[in-house]
Design a protein around this motif. Structure first.
Motif, PDB file in Angstrom:
ATOM      1  N   PHE A  18       5.161 111.760   6.557  1.00  0.00           N
ATOM      2  CA  PHE A  18       5.742 110.441   6.334  1.00  0.00           C
ATOM      3  C   PHE A  18       6.299 109.831   7.621  1.00  0.00           C
ATOM      4  O   PHE A  18       7.024 108.854   7.599  1.00  0.00           O
ATOM      5  N   ARG A  19       5.954 110.425   8.776  1.00  0.00           N
ATOM      6  CA  ARG A  19       6.531 109.957  10.027  1.00  0.00           C
ATOM      7  C   ARG A  19       6.118 108.521  10.348  1.00  0.00           C
ATOM      8  O   ARG A  19       6.764 107.831  11.121  1.00  0.00           O
ATOM      9  N   MET A  20       4.984 108.079   9.760  1.00  0.00           N
ATOM     10  CA  MET A  20       4.514 106.728  10.030  1.00  0.00           C
ATOM     11  C   MET A  20       5.110 105.697   9.081  1.00  0.00           C
ATOM     12  O   MET A  20       4.869 104.503   9.230  1.00  0.00           O
ATOM     13  N   LEU A  21       5.892 106.168   8.102  1.00  0.00           N
ATOM     14  CA  LEU A  21       6.456 105.239   7.117  1.00  0.00           C
ATOM     15  C   LEU A  21       7.763 104.687   7.659  1.00  0.00           C
ATOM     16  O   LEU A  21       8.804 105.303   7.553  1.00  0.00           O
ATOM     17  N   THR A  40      16.966 103.253  -6.456  1.00  0.00           N
ATOM     18  CA  THR A  40      17.052 103.536  -7.892  1.00  0.00           C
ATOM     19  C   THR A  40      17.047 105.038  -8.140  1.00  0.00           C
ATOM     20  O   THR A  40      17.817 105.548  -8.958  1.00  0.00           O
ATOM     21  N   LEU A  41      16.171 105.755  -7.426  1.00  0.00           N
ATOM     22  CA  LEU A  41      16.111 107.205  -7.566  1.00  0.00           C
ATOM     23  C   LEU A  41      17.409 107.854  -7.117  1.00  0.00           C
ATOM     24  O   LEU A  41      17.902 108.786  -7.763  1.00  0.00           O
ATOM     25  N   ALA A  42      18.001 107.350  -6.039  1.00  0.00           N
ATOM     26  CA  ALA A  42      19.269 107.891  -5.547  1.00  0.00           C
ATOM     27  C   ALA A  42      20.372 107.737  -6.595  1.00  0.00           C
ATOM     28  O   ALA A  42      21.148 108.662  -6.855  1.00  0.00           O
ATOM     29  N   ALA A 193       6.752 107.483  -2.395  1.00  0.00           N
ATOM     30  CA  ALA A 193       7.395 107.407  -3.714  1.00  0.00           C
ATOM     31  C   ALA A 193       7.008 108.606  -4.577  1.00  0.00           C
ATOM     32  O   ALA A 193       7.846 109.189  -5.272  1.00  0.00           O
ATOM     33  N   LEU A 194       5.728 108.988  -4.514  1.00  0.00           N
ATOM     34  CA  LEU A 194       5.275 110.152  -5.279  1.00  0.00           C
ATOM     35  C   LEU A 194       6.001 111.424  -4.841  1.00  0.00           C
ATOM     36  O   LEU A 194       6.260 112.309  -5.656  1.00  0.00           O
ATOM     37  N   TYR A 195       6.322 111.497  -3.576  1.00  0.00           N
ATOM     38  CA  TYR A 195       7.074 112.646  -3.074  1.00  0.00           C
ATOM     39  C   TYR A 195       8.432 112.734  -3.784  1.00  0.00           C
ATOM     40  O   TYR A 195       8.851 113.801  -4.239  1.00  0.00           O
ATOM     41  N   GLY A 196       9.122 111.602  -3.906  1.00  0.00           N
ATOM     42  CA  GLY A 196      10.413 111.585  -4.598  1.00  0.00           C
ATOM     43  C   GLY A 196      10.297 111.952  -6.058  1.00  0.00           C
ATOM     44  O   GLY A 196      11.119 112.703  -6.602  1.00  0.00           O
ATOM     45  N   VAL A 197       9.242 111.440  -6.697  1.00  0.00           N
ATOM     46  CA  VAL A 197       9.011 111.765  -8.108  1.00  0.00           C
ATOM     47  C   VAL A 197       8.817 113.265  -8.283  1.00  0.00           C
ATOM     48  O   VAL A 197       9.385 113.890  -9.191  1.00  0.00           O
ATOM     49  N   LYS A 198       8.024 113.854  -7.412  1.00  0.00           N
ATOM     50  CA  LYS A 198       7.726 115.279  -7.553  1.00  0.00           C
ATOM     51  C   LYS A 198       8.929 116.156  -7.235  1.00  0.00           C
ATOM     52  O   LYS A 198       9.123 117.197  -7.864  1.00  0.00           O
ATOM     53  N   ASP A 226      16.392 113.776   5.793  1.00  0.00           N
ATOM     54  CA  ASP A 226      17.470 112.790   5.682  1.00  0.00           C
ATOM     55  C   ASP A 226      16.959 111.353   5.669  1.00  0.00           C
ATOM     56  O   ASP A 226      17.691 110.439   5.295  1.00  0.00           O
ATOM     57  N   LYS A 227      15.717 111.144   6.094  1.00  0.00           N
ATOM     58  CA  LYS A 227      15.203 109.783   6.199  1.00  0.00           C
ATOM     59  C   LYS A 227      15.040 109.111   4.841  1.00  0.00           C
ATOM     60  O   LYS A 227      14.979 107.887   4.751  1.00  0.00           O
ATOM     61  N   PHE A 228      14.990 109.879   3.771  1.00  0.00           N
ATOM     62  CA  PHE A 228      14.868 109.289   2.443  1.00  0.00           C
ATOM     63  C   PHE A 228      16.236 108.833   1.940  1.00  0.00           C
ATOM     64  O   PHE A 228      17.229 109.564   2.061  1.00  0.00           O
ATOM     65  N   ILE A 229      16.283 107.649   1.355  1.00  0.00           N
ATOM     66  CA  ILE A 229      17.544 107.085   0.871  1.00  0.00           C
ATOM     67  C   ILE A 229      18.184 107.992  -0.178  1.00  0.00           C
ATOM     68  O   ILE A 229      19.402 108.099  -0.269  1.00  0.00           O
ATOM     69  N   TRP A 230      17.373 108.684  -0.956  1.00  0.00           N
ATOM     70  CA  TRP A 230      17.868 109.501  -2.064  1.00  0.00           C
ATOM     71  C   TRP A 230      18.142 110.956  -1.664  1.00  0.00           C
ATOM     72  O   TRP A 230      18.554 111.760  -2.505  1.00  0.00           O
ATOM     73  N   SER A 231      17.905 111.310  -0.408  1.00  0.00           N
ATOM     74  CA  SER A 231      18.016 112.722   0.001  1.00  0.00           C
ATOM     75  C   SER A 231      19.424 113.287  -0.180  1.00  0.00           C
ATOM     76  O   SER A 231      19.598 114.416  -0.645  1.00  0.00           O
ATOM     77  N   GLN A 232      20.452 112.522   0.179  1.00  0.00           N
ATOM     78  CA  GLN A 232      21.822 113.015   0.065  1.00  0.00           C
ATOM     79  C   GLN A 232      22.208 113.251  -1.396  1.00  0.00           C
ATOM     80  O   GLN A 232      22.826 114.267  -1.727  1.00  0.00           O
TER      81      GLN A 232
END
Length: 348
Positions: A18-21, A40-42, A193-198, A226-232
């Motif tokens: 996901f480095r290019m996202l 929303t996922l967070a 997004a699929l990564y977060g779902v899984k 940490d780059k994902f908003i929902w990671s924390q």
């Protein structure tokens, strides 16, 4: 992947797919869609984090977790629509991953449903037990003892389907390393997004598997960048829930489900009272214990029914998604590669 007793290992030893996202590679519309999904996922993961550790492994929390999972899977369906990314534009690898993951999820749902059904069967023994307690007949007390023995053996037995969930969960973890996306900004948003779902799916399913099996081996710990908003929010949830489950399992408690444990406690209290009949002096204490068991058994029954409905809803959601994809593949002509449709339908 790492389990609670193993050192943490990065999921992407060959680099982050996901480095290019990043905002520089996305249009404003795509960036809004991506951020909205992640925010929303967070929030959903944060609400799932129990305020009281006693909520963990209760039917109410497990029902909430399954509801959350259904909402997240519905969100990804909405996102795909908003991305205006038709199936004919999907890379074959994306389709392969989706079909493999979805069939594994169906297997997991079937295992969970079979365990809930098995626990419901135990309720029949409890109802028989409570019915026998309405009479002072010594013969009926003998039947009551038999029902108690049967129930205790039933709840302490293992379900092979749940035991096999560990292998399925390992497959789901391997699927986190998603196919690389080239020259498709929409594809990058979809894969992220699929990564977060899984991640949420694997977490919830591993908790259910650990709860139903009473084994910490089913628990999984995932490292999220940490780059994902929902990671924390996810890390806090995983630490809180997995930590409490590990404490419960290390104490040797079984069964570990809260409502089931409450019934088991009442059964253990009643058992010595009916070994040689109830002493007249203990009649009131005995009746109170029977009433207490009745209340707890009713709460267990209600919890099982509600959770069964949520698991069934998730199963139908995953199955409907598969059907929709396979139907689109046929109508769009993507099925020219027979391997795809064979992979998708034969395994179901």
């Amino acid at each position: 992947m790492s389990r609670p007793h193993e050192p943490h290992q990065p999921f992407f030893p060959f680099g982050n797919p996901f480095r290019m996202l990043s905002s520089s590679h996305l249009s404003r519309k795509l960036l809004i869609l991506s951020n909205t999904f992640e925010e929303t996922l967070a929030g959903r993961l944060g609400r799932l984090n129990p305020k009281d550790k006693d909520e963990v492994l209760s039917f109410s929390w497990m029902k909430l977790a399954m509801e959350s999972l259904c909402e997240t899977h519905n969100d990804i369906k909405t996102l795909i629509t908003e991305l205006e990314l038709p199936v004919c534009d999907w890379d074959e690898k994306w389709i392969d991953v989706y079909l493999d993951v979805s069939v594994n999820l169906l297997d997991v749902c079937i295992a969970f449903s079979s365990e809930l059904s098995r626990l419901n069967q135990g309720n029949l023994l409890l109802q028989c037990l409570l019915h026998n307690f309405k009479s002072n007949s010594s013969k009926l007390f003998i039947r009551a003892r038999s029902s108690l023995d049967g129930w205790r053996q039933h709840v302490n037995s293992k379900n092979p389907r749940v035991e096999n969930c560990c292998t399925i969960l390992d497959k789901l973890v391997k699927s986190l390393d998603l196919p690389k996306v080239k020259n498709s900004a929409k594809g990058k948003v979809l894969m992220s997004a699929l990564y977060g779902v899984k991640v949420e799916t694997i977490f919830v399913c591993s908790v259910f598997a650990a709860a139903f099996s009473g084994s910490g081996k089913k628990l999984l710990e995932l490292n999220v960048a940490d780059k994902f908003i929902w990671s924390q929010a996810y890390t806090a949830l995983q630490t809180s829930v997995n930590g409490e489950i590990s404490n419960i399992l290390s104490s040797g408690r079984f069964p570990v489900l809260k409502e089931l444990e409450a019934v088991d406690s009442s059964v253990k209290k009643l058992y010595p009272m009916i070994q040689d009949g109830v002493d007249p002096v203990e009649v009131e204490a005995f009746q109170n214990s029977v009433s207490d068991l009745g209340r707890r058994a009713e709460k267990l029954s209600q919890g099982l029914d509600l959770l069964t409905k949520e698991v069934d809803s998730f199963f139908q959601l995953v199955l409907t998604g598969r059907d929709a994809l396979l139907s689109n593949l046929r109508t769009s002509g993507t099925d020219s590669d027979g391997r795809l449709l064979g992979n998708g339908t034969e395994r179901v």
